[in-house]
Design a protein around this motif. Sequence first.
Motif, PDB file in Angstrom:
ATOM      1  N   TYR A  34       0.737  -1.162  -0.172  1.00  0.00           N
ATOM      2  CA  TYR A  34      -0.114   0.080   0.015  1.00  0.00           C
ATOM      3  C   TYR A  34       0.962   1.224  -0.043  1.00  0.00           C
ATOM      4  N   LEU A  35       2.121   1.134   0.231  1.00  0.00           N
ATOM      5  CA  LEU A  35       2.964   2.459   0.273  1.00  0.00           C
ATOM      6  C   LEU A  35       3.429   2.586  -1.063  1.00  0.00           C
ATOM      7  N   VAL A  36       3.318   1.458  -1.947  1.00  0.00           N
ATOM      8  CA  VAL A  36       4.119   1.721  -3.286  1.00  0.00           C
ATOM      9  C   VAL A  36       2.930   2.284  -4.676  1.00  0.00           C
ATOM     10  N   ASP A  37       3.934   3.473  -5.214  1.00  0.00           N
ATOM     11  CA  ASP A  37       2.965   4.145  -6.335  1.00  0.00           C
ATOM     12  C   ASP A  37       2.610   3.099  -7.344  1.00  0.00           C
ATOM     13  N   GLY A  38       1.432   3.084  -7.931  1.00  0.00           N
ATOM     14  CA  GLY A  38       1.066   2.238  -9.111  1.00  0.00           C
ATOM     15  C   GLY A  38       1.462   2.526 -10.565  1.00  0.00           C
ATOM     16  N   ILE A  39       2.223   3.793 -10.352  1.00  0.00           N
ATOM     17  CA  ILE A  39       2.504   4.260 -11.791  1.00  0.00           C
ATOM     18  C   ILE A  39       4.376   4.197 -12.107  1.00  0.00           C
ATOM     19  N   THR A  40       5.014   4.649 -10.785  1.00  0.00           N
ATOM     20  CA  THR A  40       6.223   4.605 -10.804  1.00  0.00           C
ATOM     21  C   THR A  40       6.820   3.675 -10.135  1.00  0.00           C
ATOM     22  N   PHE A  41       6.176   2.622  -9.272  1.00  0.00           N
ATOM     23  CA  PHE A  41       6.300   1.820  -8.586  1.00  0.00           C
ATOM     24  C   PHE A  41       7.585   1.934  -7.528  1.00  0.00           C
ATOM     25  N   GLU A  42       7.670   3.037  -7.078  1.00  0.00           N
ATOM     26  CA  GLU A  42       8.527   3.663  -5.990  1.00  0.00           C
ATOM     27  C   GLU A  42       7.551   3.704  -4.891  1.00  0.00           C
TER      28      GLU A  42
ATOM     29  N   THR B 238      -8.225   5.169  -5.605  1.00  0.00           N
ATOM     30  CA  THR B 238      -7.095   4.974  -5.552  1.00  0.00           C
ATOM     31  C   THR B 238      -6.034   5.796  -5.241  1.00  0.00           C
ATOM     32  N   SER B 239      -4.833   5.421  -4.442  1.00  0.00           N
ATOM     33  CA  SER B 239      -3.794   6.767  -4.220  1.00  0.00           C
ATOM     34  C   SER B 239      -2.449   6.267  -4.991  1.00  0.00           C
ATOM     35  N   PHE B 240      -2.155   7.482  -5.545  1.00  0.00           N
ATOM     36  CA  PHE B 240      -0.801   7.547  -6.267  1.00  0.00           C
ATOM     37  C   PHE B 240      -0.011   8.800  -5.683  1.00  0.00           C
ATOM     38  N   ASP B 241       1.319   8.505  -6.147  1.00  0.00           N
ATOM     39  CA  ASP B 241       2.168   9.707  -5.850  1.00  0.00           C
ATOM     40  C   ASP B 241       2.043  10.705  -6.668  1.00  0.00           C
ATOM     41  N   ARG B 242       1.961  12.147  -6.269  1.00  0.00           N
ATOM     42  CA  ARG B 242       1.452  13.260  -7.040  1.00  0.00           C
ATOM     43  C   ARG B 242       2.077  13.330  -8.249  1.00  0.00           C
TER      44      ARG B 242
ATOM     45  N   VAL C 139      -7.983  10.794 -18.095  1.00  0.00           N
ATOM     46  CA  VAL C 139      -8.763   9.684 -17.586  1.00  0.00           C
ATOM     47  C   VAL C 139      -8.184   9.072 -16.187  1.00  0.00           C
ATOM     48  N   ASP C 140      -9.125   8.364 -15.417  1.00  0.00           N
ATOM     49  CA  ASP C 140      -8.525   7.707 -14.023  1.00  0.00           C
ATOM     50  C   ASP C 140      -7.953   6.625 -14.519  1.00  0.00           C
ATOM     51  N   PRO C 141      -6.514   6.082 -14.437  1.00  0.00           N
ATOM     52  CA  PRO C 141      -5.924   5.038 -14.762  1.00  0.00           C
ATOM     53  C   PRO C 141      -6.476   3.469 -14.348  1.00  0.00           C
ATOM     54  N   ILE C 142      -7.309   3.601 -13.517  1.00  0.00           N
ATOM     55  CA  ILE C 142      -8.000   2.439 -12.992  1.00  0.00           C
ATOM     56  C   ILE C 142      -9.436   2.330 -13.613  1.00  0.00           C
ATOM     57  N   THR C 143     -10.078   3.214 -13.607  1.00  0.00           N
ATOM     58  CA  THR C 143     -11.597   2.948 -14.111  1.00  0.00           C
ATOM     59  C   THR C 143     -11.728   3.497 -15.527  1.00  0.00           C
ATOM     60  N   ARG C 144     -10.733   4.307 -16.012  1.00  0.00           N
ATOM     61  CA  ARG C 144     -10.756   4.952 -17.335  1.00  0.00           C
ATOM     62  C   ARG C 144     -11.853   6.002 -17.361  1.00  0.00           C
TER      63      ARG C 144
ATOM     64  N   SER D  10     -11.210  12.299 -16.061  1.00  0.00           N
ATOM     65  CA  SER D  10     -10.655  12.891 -14.720  1.00  0.00           C
ATOM     66  C   SER D  10      -9.545  14.026 -14.922  1.00  0.00           C
ATOM     67  N   SER D  11      -9.371  14.891 -13.923  1.00  0.00           N
ATOM     68  CA  SER D  11      -8.485  16.266 -14.106  1.00  0.00           C
ATOM     69  C   SER D  11      -7.712  16.149 -13.208  1.00  0.00           C
ATOM     70  N   VAL D  12      -6.668  16.933 -13.097  1.00  0.00           N
ATOM     71  CA  VAL D  12      -5.870  17.458 -11.932  1.00  0.00           C
ATOM     72  C   VAL D  12      -6.675  17.588 -10.476  1.00  0.00           C
ATOM     73  N   ASN D  13      -7.818  18.765 -10.808  1.00  0.00           N
ATOM     74  CA  ASN D  13      -8.590  19.081  -9.901  1.00  0.00           C
ATOM     75  C   ASN D  13      -9.308  18.003  -9.078  1.00  0.00           C
ATOM     76  N   ASP D  14      -9.308  16.843  -9.580  1.00  0.00           N
ATOM     77  CA  ASP D  14     -10.111  15.948  -8.900  1.00  0.00           C
ATOM     78  C   ASP D  14      -9.200  15.022  -8.061  1.00  0.00           C
ATOM     79  N   LEU D  15      -7.730  15.327  -7.984  1.00  0.00           N
ATOM     80  CA  LEU D  15      -6.899  14.607  -7.165  1.00  0.00           C
ATOM     81  C   LEU D  15      -7.007  15.306  -5.699  1.00  0.00           C
ATOM     82  N   ARG D  16      -7.021  14.657  -4.524  1.00  0.00           N
ATOM     83  CA  ARG D  16      -7.178  15.196  -3.274  1.00  0.00           C
ATOM     84  C   ARG D  16      -5.866  14.557  -2.480  1.00  0.00           C
ATOM     85  N   PRO D  17      -5.130  15.217  -1.500  1.00  0.00           N
ATOM     86  CA  PRO D  17      -4.046  14.670  -0.774  1.00  0.00           C
ATOM     87  C   PRO D  17      -4.750  13.741   0.070  1.00  0.00           C
ATOM     88  N   ASN D  18      -3.772  12.604   0.193  1.00  0.00           N
ATOM     89  CA  ASN D  18      -4.184  11.431   1.318  1.00  0.00           C
ATOM     90  C   ASN D  18      -3.131  11.563   2.385  1.00  0.00           C
ATOM     91  N   TYR D  19      -3.466  12.529   3.534  1.00  0.00           N
ATOM     92  CA  TYR D  19      -2.743  12.837   4.457  1.00  0.00           C
ATOM     93  C   TYR D  19      -2.302  11.446   5.387  1.00  0.00           C
TER      94      TYR D  19
END
Length: 284
Positions: free
Chosen positions: A212-220, A232-236, A248-253, A256-265
């Motif tokens: 759950y700590l690993v980003d699904g795009i960079t895999f870091e 789903t959470s990703f690195d910003r 688009v959202d990478p999971i649901t397709r 989506s836009s950048v404005n839809d992203l919210r911090p996961n504190y």
Amino acid sequence: MSFELKERGNQLYKEGDYNGAEELYSQAISKNPREPTFFTNRALTRTKLEKWAGVEQDARAAVDLYGQKSPNSLKSRWYLAQALLGLHRSQEAYEVAIDAYRASLTAKSGQTENLSKTVLRAKQAIWAAKETSRLREMNQTLTTMEQLIETDLKRGLDDLQGQLDRGAIGETGFLEDQKALREDSEKNIQNLREAFRIASKGEVQERVVPDYLVDGITFEIMHDPVITPSGTSFDRIGITKYVEQSGVDPITRAPSSVNDLRPNYALKAACEEFLTNNGWAVDW
């Protein structure tokens, strides 16, 4: 005729008769070896049977027929990566999966999520191999005992292969027993490592990065996670670039836009705490 064989194979696959399906796909291939779907169907069936060498062969044949650059080859490249993992060739699996994953992002393919999970599995396998080397360098007794477990596994697998070759057991029983032997061996090694961890008061222990700590795009490991509308959470940095390019959202397709992203504190705090206590993970 060849496509009729494929359809009959599809029916047997749906019924769970994977050996029967494999045979029909093989007959279809013998009649028409230029049809890539015959190979992808047999690769999927062989995945169910865990015949990894056959999966690799079929997946490579399908990729060649589709063309490496064709979006139609992405499913076959996913099968190929799974086969390489099954054959314990994790670095090759990673290279195949990450290349296909990147291509799937460009193509906005439905295979993106499958490939993402396979990239992570391959990266974990690579890390696990490095951890095995590190642990064995730390303690010669652990090395000797793990090698004994591995020798015992090889002896058991060789014996099973002999039984199969003599016709003493069928292929289904062979695959089931082979899987059980591997699982028992892995369990024994994990139990052994836990015993050494306790005995060494934590000095000798396997280091693991939680999924759950690993980003699904960079895999870091993430350092500034944000959450998408799909949950789903990703690195910003990675998700911002992705959404800006694809929309688009990478999971649901879904759009989506950048404005839809919210911090996961909460996740950010968990990532920071993990990295603070596990500095080695920066190079994971």
